[in-house]
Write an enzyme that holds these catalytic residues in place. Structure first.
Site, PDB file in Angstrom:
ATOM      1  N   ASP A 213       0.870  -1.163   0.000  1.00  0.00           N
ATOM      2  CA  ASP A 213       0.000   0.000   0.000  1.00  0.00           C
ATOM      3  C   ASP A 213       0.919   1.228   0.000  1.00  0.00           C
ATOM      4  O   ASP A 213       2.124   1.117   0.274  1.00  0.00           O
ATOM      5  CB  ASP A 213      -0.944  -0.012   1.205  1.00  0.00           C
ATOM      6  N   TRP A 214       0.363   2.377  -0.305  1.00  0.00           N
ATOM      7  CA  TRP A 214       1.177   3.585  -0.562  1.00  0.00           C
ATOM      8  C   TRP A 214       1.940   4.033   0.693  1.00  0.00           C
ATOM      9  O   TRP A 214       1.339   4.394   1.685  1.00  0.00           O
ATOM     10  CB  TRP A 214       0.269   4.684  -1.113  1.00  0.00           C
TER      11      TRP A 214
END
Ligand code: BGC
Length: 924
Positions: A703-704
């Protein structure tokens, strides 16, 4: 060359159908709905205007030009009149109490203040109309859970009073819930009808009105249990904590808990939903051959209008030594549209292996195996979990081992988990110690490392040669240097100049050098409810995940996502960042709107349907968030403490179905940890379960700006790409400059000290290239397909034109950008793009002058990456140049900027950006 055509009208119609099929009618006394022709309807509640098309955060940021509100759709319906006097009262109130957008990311209010109504107002409305609609709206989303407070999970006093007064005064009152997620329903006995309309995207209003007016008879079913109180959900007491979330309820999530232990706590059972017609369902035959039970069920429309019905099959397993829930969904299907009197025979198949339970403590003598314990497996058929009736018994004489696996992802924190205890009055909640990790995961990982192949240097092999079968992938990758390999595991974003502007990331060919080897940059974009492009490009906003799942119509969802796939091709997006498929463990999770259900079978089937649709046109989706991403509070730090059995049967199950049945090729891990290890570095999950057991050979991305660690004693951080690659999480999302190690990751250092091997990097590089090889990005690079999609039924000039070639001008801090060519007339927008070396807060100074009077106001708003930033309000300056300075935050190195001139009359000279406070996600 293959041609692709996207018919926008078909897209809209499919979404509209999904909205109408996903609406769940919970109550409909006195035939309140549908609204009859000739009805004058009094519409209460501001969501009639301010319809929530989705929840908030990355999954809600699809830009649309217009969302048809329920009111607009009602007004456009012939034969229905809206009570104009009440409408005027609301319009005047909304004008004075405008919709509050909130400020920034996760800053939106969960609900908007509602108008308090007087008895007199309601009575006047009732005198003028036959039926009332009361709209209740809610949102929530990423980084922001619901809370069990008024205005969030609970209704506010004003809303309760509104429902109470209207229900008391009108003989027919339908409450329509424009919500992302189930909410408290203690008021349910008051109105005569209740409809969960969810958040329906672009076609939310039109699809909803199709149901309200009876154009479509509702056929949606609850994908979650609605309990009487939030405290009835067994996960509530362990939800939202800062460090550890203990999954004490184990596999007893949702109806698995309520049907086993607490039937009386249920207000509306899982699978429930009414129609405007009635159906009789009848099991015609059930038969087991070669381990597959085939059931044929007749469904007859016994009512007066056309409709569809959903048939659900549940299993009740013997308690055995493991203990089991009273019901588990094993199959479902939906009829076609049946006219009154019409009959359809549905055929449902269930492999007996679906009944298996996972033994994580060896109680059956088969530790780490899916087993069928001896006893009777009873099948139930029906139209919700509670009313489903037993119709077939499948006997297992002696314990059977269905699949022998190995211990993975087991907990290290001791806790007690629920296990049913038999009493005279039935099963009650008992507890047992959860089995803890017993393997040496580090030794196992070390023994399983891939072989190291040596670097050959550039031998002239291009990725195209691999594509055409002239070279194998290994030979190709062996040419890459260690630096190239360290670079290829970095995703570039957000807003990478290598791919569609405004999207979440580029991956694959993320440096000029990698491009010289013929690796194109592939593109991913949020997701899940449409394509998010932060430079403001418009896209189709889809119904939210919960709504889509409530349709129980996999064929419809598949057709809809074929359209999304075409739209992705049009926007050059290779993988959507969705489906979101975490389990609705608790109603308070802010991102439940993106996800499907409390049940893993529905979750898996819906994800498969979405993937099938996208795969029809050669693009794909990214399953997220893998795994146990069940709360937004403290999401970067939360450690989900969960048994291996609950993982296998509940939290991993849908992903497994999407990989095995849906042929998924892309997965995103989570921000948090499972049993001490952050999932971005969780070898047991990303290699042993996903790839070795399930056969996945695609990409896994973080995920970012996720944190990573390798084992539970190591603090997680954002630089630990070595742990990421070791686990076979292939891509770190995201960094500004993949070729310069701008994020200071530890790949090179770990290679140097031997804690990471070139073999492991090559393995991830292979996963990435394998993905890229089958993507539209590769087709474009090879000239096999130019990427064009013919769009019918959409005025692209006016609506969705996309500029693929944004040029970013590199700026030194403080360097002026000339605005002399900007059109500053009223309502105009000046667009430009800049790249900066450092992310963070910038002082922005605009130099302008105007001959207008000194009280004239000429506001100029700066949007950075489509997020509204500061407004500079200039007055007349007597022709003198003046400056104004405000601040803007650049999260990205590449920024797409828009200056909006609300009123003409200003002469602008230039704009400067001076770094005030450097901030980087790597330290943030
Ligand atoms: C979300 C992801 C999303 C990503 C890119 C993160 O904040 O958790 O679901 O895909 O951002 O926007």
């Amino acid at each position: 060359m293959k041609t692709y055509t996207l018919n926008w009208d078909t897209y809209k119609q499919l979404a509209r159908t999904a909205v109408s099929e996903g609406a769940v009618l919970l109550k409909n006394e006195q035939a309140t709905l549908p609204l009859k022709a000739g009805t004058t309807v009094s519409v209460f509640g501001r969501s009639q205007f301010n319809y929530y098309k989705s929840g908030t955060g990355s999954g809600g940021m699809v830009n649309v030009s217009h969302v048809t509100s329920p009111l607009e759709a009602l007004q456009a319906t012939e034969g229905i009149d809206v009570n104009e006097s009440l409408l005027e009262t609301y319009e005047a109130w909304v004008e004075e109490n405008p919709f509050d957008q909130g400020v920034g990311w996760a800053g939106e209010p969960w609900s908007q203040p509602e108008m308090a109504v007087t008895d007199e107002l309601v009575e006047r409305a009732a005198a003028a109309s036959d039926v009332a609609l009361v709209f209740i709206g809610r949102t929530a989303g990423e980084d922001r859970d619901n809370t069990a407070d008024p205005g969030s999970y609970l209704l506010t006093d004003i809303e309760l009073e509104l429902i109470e007064k209207v229900s008391r005064t009108f003989s027919k009152t339908a409450v329509v819930l424009n919500v992302g997620n189930i909410i408290d329903m203690r008021w349910a006995n008051e109105p005569s009808a209740i409809l969960y309309a969810w958040q329906g995207g672009l076609e939310g209003g039109t699809g909803l009105v199709d149901v309200l007016t009876g154009t479509v008879s509702p056929s949606g079913k609850l994908t979650d249990t609605i309990a009487k109180s939030i405290d009835d959900y067994p996960s509530t007491k362990n939800f939202g904590h800062a460090d550890k979330g203990i999954y004490q309820e184990d596999i007893y999530v949702g109806y698995r808990y309520f049907e086993t232990f607490a039937k009386d706590d249920v207000l509306y059972p899982f699978g429930f939903g009414l129609s405007y017609t009635t159906f009789a369902t009848d099991v015609v035959s059930s038969d087991e051959t070669n381990g597959v039970i085939t059931v044929t069920i007749d469904v007859v429309n016994t009512g007066d209008v056309a409709g569809k019905e959903v048939v659900q099959l549940y299993v009740e397993k013997p308690q055995g030594v493991l203990g089991n829930p009273a019901r588990a969904l094993v199959a479902f299907d939906k009829t076609n549209l049946l006219a009154p009197g019409e009959r359809e025979t549905l055929t449902l198949s269930v492999p007996v292996t679906e009944f298996a339970s996972y033994d994580d403590n060896g109680a059956t003598g088969h530790e780490s195996s899916f087993v069928l314990e001896a006893g009777m497996y009873r099948l139930y058929a029906g139209t919700d979990v509670r009313s489903a009736e037993a119709f077939y018994d499948y006997a297992v004489e002696a314990l059977e081992v269905v699949e022998t696996l190995s211990e993975n992802m087991a907990p290290v924190t001791s806790f007690e988990r629920i296990k049913p205890r038999a009493t005279e009055s039935g099963l009650t909640v008992g507890y047992e110690a959860t089995p803890l990790r017993s393997v040496d995961v580090e030794a196992r990982y070390l023994a399983e490392r891939p072989v190291v192949r040596e670097e050959t240097g550039d031998t002239g092999v291009k990725l195209a040669d691999v594509y055409h079968g002239k070279a194998d992938l290994e030979t190709f990758l062996d040419q890459l240097t260690d630096e190239d390999l360290a670079c290829i595991v970095r995703g570039q974003g957000m807003n990478s100049p290598r791919v569609t502007p405004g999207t979440a990331a580029a991956f694959g060919g993320v440096s000029d050098r990698l491009e010289t080897f013929g690796i194109p940059a592939a593109c991913c974009a949020d997701g899940p409810s449409g394509i998010r492009m932060d430079i403001g490009t418009k896209a189709f906003a889809l119904p939210n995940g919960t709504l889509l799942a409530s349709t129980f119509n996999t064929r419809l969802v598949e057709d809809l996502f074929e359209m999304t796939g075409l739209e992705m091709r049009k926007n050059r997006v290779d993988t959507l960042l969705g489906p979101g498929m975490n389990i609705h463990r608790n109603p308070l999770n802010g991102r439940n709107f993106e996800y499907f259900s409390e049940d893993p079978h529905v979750t898996g089937k819906m994800a498969v349907a979405q993937l099938n649709g996208m795969h029809r046109v050669g693009v794909t989706g990214t399953l997220k968030h893998f795994s146990a991403n069940n709360q937004e509070a403290h999401r970067h730090d939360i450690d989900s403490v969960v048994s291996e059995r609950a993982l296998r049967e509940i939290y991993l199950k849908g992903f497994e179905m999407a990989v095995k049945e849906g042929k998924a090729t892309s997965i995103m891990t989570t921000y948090g940890a499972v049993n001490g290890i952050w999932t971005a570095g969780l070898y047991d999950q990303n290699t042993r379960v996903l790839r070795d057991e399930w056969g996945f050979d695609g990409i896994v991305m973080t995920d970012w700006w996720a944190k990573v660690n390798h084992h539970e004693d190591e603090p997680a951080n954002r630089q630990n790409t070595a742990a990421m690659v070791r686990s076979q999480n292939d891509l770190y999302m995201v960094v500004d400059r993949p070729d310069t190690n701008s994020f200071d990751d530890n790949t090179a250092a770990a290679l140097a000290d031997g804690s990471l091997t070139r073999g492991e990097l090559l393995r991830s590089a292979a996963n990435i290239c394998r993905f890229v090889l089958t993507s539209p990005a590769m087709e474009r690079a090879l000239g096999i397909h130019d990427g064009s999609v013919e769009v019918i039924g959409l005025d692209e000039e006016a609506d969705q034109a996309i500029d693929f070639d944004v040029t970013y001008r590199h700026l030194e801090s403080g360097e002026p950008v000339s605005l002399s060519d900007a059109d500053t007339s009223t309502g105009s927008m000046h667009v430009f793009a800049v790249s900066v070396d450092e992310t963070g807060t910038y002082d922005v100074t605009i130099t302008a002058k105007s001959d207008a009077g000194e009280l004239a106001q000429m506001p100029v708003t700066l949007f950075a990456n489509n997020i509204p930033g500061p407004t500079f309000t200039f007055n007349g300056t007597d022709g003198e140049w003046v400056t104004q300075t405000k601040q803007v935050f650049f999260l990205n190195q590449h920024n797409y900027l828009q200056l909006y001139f609300a009123l003409g009359g200003l002469d602008v000279k230039d704009i400067t950006f001076t770094l005030a406070d450097s901030f980087s996600m790597k330290n943030g």
